[in-house]
Design an enzyme around this catalytic site. Structure first.
Site, PDB file in Angstrom:
ATOM      1  CD  GLU A   9      -2.375   2.003   1.125  1.00 14.94           C
ATOM      2  OE1 GLU A   9      -1.983   2.913   0.366  1.00 14.94           O
ATOM      3  OE2 GLU A   9      -3.568   1.729   1.324  1.00 14.94           O
ATOM      4  CB  ALA A  11      -0.818   5.335   2.684  1.00 11.62           C
ATOM      5  CB  SER A  12       2.189   0.724   3.867  1.00  9.93           C
ATOM      6  OG  SER A  12       3.111  -0.063   4.580  1.00  9.93           O
ATOM      7  CB  THR A  13       5.630   3.795   7.372  1.00 10.02           C
ATOM      8  OG1 THR A  13       5.083   2.799   8.235  1.00 10.02           O
ATOM      9  CG2 THR A  13       4.867   5.093   7.574  1.00 10.02           C
ATOM     10  CB  SER A  15       5.009  -0.594   1.800  1.00 14.98           C
ATOM     11  OG  SER A  15       4.043  -1.490   2.304  1.00 14.98           O
TER      12      SER A  15
END
Length: 199
Positions: A9, A11-13, A15
């Site tokens: 995703e 917005a996932s840090t 990631s």
């Protein structure tokens, strides 16, 4: 050749560092990698959350940001916290899904570098256009494909598939035998599992 799905995703840090190293880790092990962009919003909704757990639980959020700073420093990755958090990742996810193969992987890495490396807003259409153009692609054509009804429906289906698989966070590796490995710190374990044919 074993194949692993990399669910991420924008917005996932966590990631961010994962996306910048997962392809090399997979190649080292002879594992094929499928890049699977999705949205965490629908996943969180199934758990009764209307925001990121890092915002819902402040202590967890403070730890996560410091942890990400340490990870990036250790790996020589630039880090700049984007505001607001989480970023609106809908357009980026649609564009990634409209791309295939190396283009999807390259675009995805570039989105993360802009978002968490430079602190830029990935909700900014002009930024997304530039990142597509940087790949040598036609932004107008790609954006039109990304915003087609068919692609919007495809993203919804991908989110539903992630939920059906049991994905609850990002990044997550899903192996062919149904195992899930969640987190940047589980990439090696997941890829080793796939390369070794499972348990």
């Amino acid at each position: 050749m074993a194949m692993v799905e990399f669910w991420y995703e924008f917005a996932s840090t966590y990631s961010y560092p994962a996306a910048l190293r997962v392809a090399a880790l997979a190649a080292e092990r002879g594992v094929a990698l499928a890049w699977r962009p999705f949205l965490l919003g629908p996943v969180f909704a199934t758990q009764g959350w209307r925001d990121s757990p890092f915002n819902i639980y402040p202590a967890k959020g403070r730890y996560m940001w410091r942890d990400l700073e340490r990870i990036c420093a250790a790996r020589g990755l630039p880090f700049r916290r984007p505001e607001p958090f989480p970023q609106n990742s809908l357009l980026a996810a649609r564009v990634a899904l409209a791309l295939d193969g190396d283009d999807r992987a390259g675009f995805s890495r570039n989105v993360y570098a802009a978002e968490f490396g430079e602190g830029l807003s990935i909700a900014d259409r002009a930024l997304i256009v530039r990142l597509v153009a940087d790949l040598g692609l036609d932004p107008e054509a790609i954006l039109a494909r990304a915003e087609s009804d068919a692609n919007k429906s495809k993203l919804k289906s991908e989110c539903a598939r992630a939920i059906a698989l049991g994905v609850f966070g990002a990044p997550t590796l899903a192996t062919e035998d149904g195992e899930l490995f969640w987190g940047d710190d589980r990439l090696e374990q997941g890829l080793d599992w796939a390369a070794g044919g499972g348990g």
